[in-house]
Design an enzyme around this catalytic site. Structure first.
Site, short mmCIF file in Angstrom:
data_model
loop_
_atom_site.label_atom_id
_atom_site.label_comp_id
_atom_site.label_asym_id
_atom_site.label_seq_id
_atom_site.Cartn_x
_atom_site.Cartn_y
_atom_site.Cartn_z
N SER A 1 8.47 12.32 16.03
CA SER A 1 9.16 10.78 16.81
C SER A 1 10.04 11.68 17.24
CB SER A 1 8.91 10.37 15.91
OG SER A 1 9.36 9.02 16.12
N HIS B 1 5.49 11.29 19.32
CA HIS B 1 5.83 9.31 19.77
C HIS B 1 6.41 9.46 21.31
CE1 HIS B 1 5.37 8.44 15.37
NE2 HIS B 1 4.33 8.47 16.01
N ASP C 1 5.01 7.53 9.89
CA ASP C 1 3.31 8.43 10.14
C ASP C 1 3.37 10.34 10.42
OD1 ASP C 1 0.90 8.65 11.59
OD2 ASP C 1 2.11 8.63 14.19
#
Length: 197
Positions: free
Chosen positions: A19, A46, A139
């Site tokens: 991310s 992401h 995540d």
């Protein structure tokens, strides 16, 4: 750090999740990857749901390997990098067949790293290597735990080198990782992996 010669000779698929701050790491490692890797690489980042994203073009300009944005029912080929498209979860129907899904976001994310890692672990078992890079939420952590439960290999970016350390820190706290790597060590580690004969 795990020495490359001690890595298992069994990889059939490599996943990289990340991310915030992970793109810098990718741009550092991709140019150093061998062009004859014997397994596909799937990157789950992401990013905003922008249909005009040129992330695949950017990555293509930093590697000798082919870079494609994954499509529904696409069969993965060795030595090729696939990028999870924005606003879709990427799932594995088998070791090398992916599908796309637009179900609810997980950890505020779609694509979700957890979704891809768990799905790949189920399909590849101990033939999977998963890498988690910099990021601002957790995540991927549950996904890494699932990869370990299937005897896959798990590598995490050294939080001290991450632009945003939360994601790799949580991975180290909550998962048994095989190696914590600095950005400059990822390419050599990946190049040392061999597909199971």
């Amino acid at each position: 750090m795990m020495k490359p010669q001690h890595l298992h000779s069994r990889v059939e698929l490599l996943l990289i999740g990340g991310s915030a701050g992970s793109l810098k790491v990718l741009l550092k490692l991709l140019p150093r990857l061998r062009s004859d890797l014997e397994f596909p690489i799937v990157i789950v980042l992401h990013r905003k749901a922008d249909p005009d994203s040129i992330l695949d073009v950017l990555l293509r300009n930093h590697t000798k390997l082919a870079v494609l944005e994954a499509e529904d029912k696409m069969e993965l080929q060795k030595g090729t990098i696939y990028l999870a498209p924005p606003d879709y979860h990427l799932l594995f129907e088998s070791k090398h067949l992916v599908s796309l899904d637009c179900s609810e976001k997980l950890n505020y994310s779609r694509p979700s790293i957890d979704v891809s890692f768990q799905s790949a672990a189920l399909a590849c078992k101990d033939k999977l290597v998963a890498i988690l890079l910099s990021g601002a939420n957790a995540d991927g952590v549950e996904g890494l735990r699932y990869v370990k439960s299937q005897d896959g290999l798990v590598f995490v970016q050294d939080p001290d080198t991450a632009e945003v350390a939360y994601m790799p820190k949580q991975a180290i706290l909550q998962t048994k990782v095989d190696a914590v790597l600095k950005p400059e060590d990822f390419a050599d580690t990946i190049n040392a992996l061999r597909r199971n004969k």
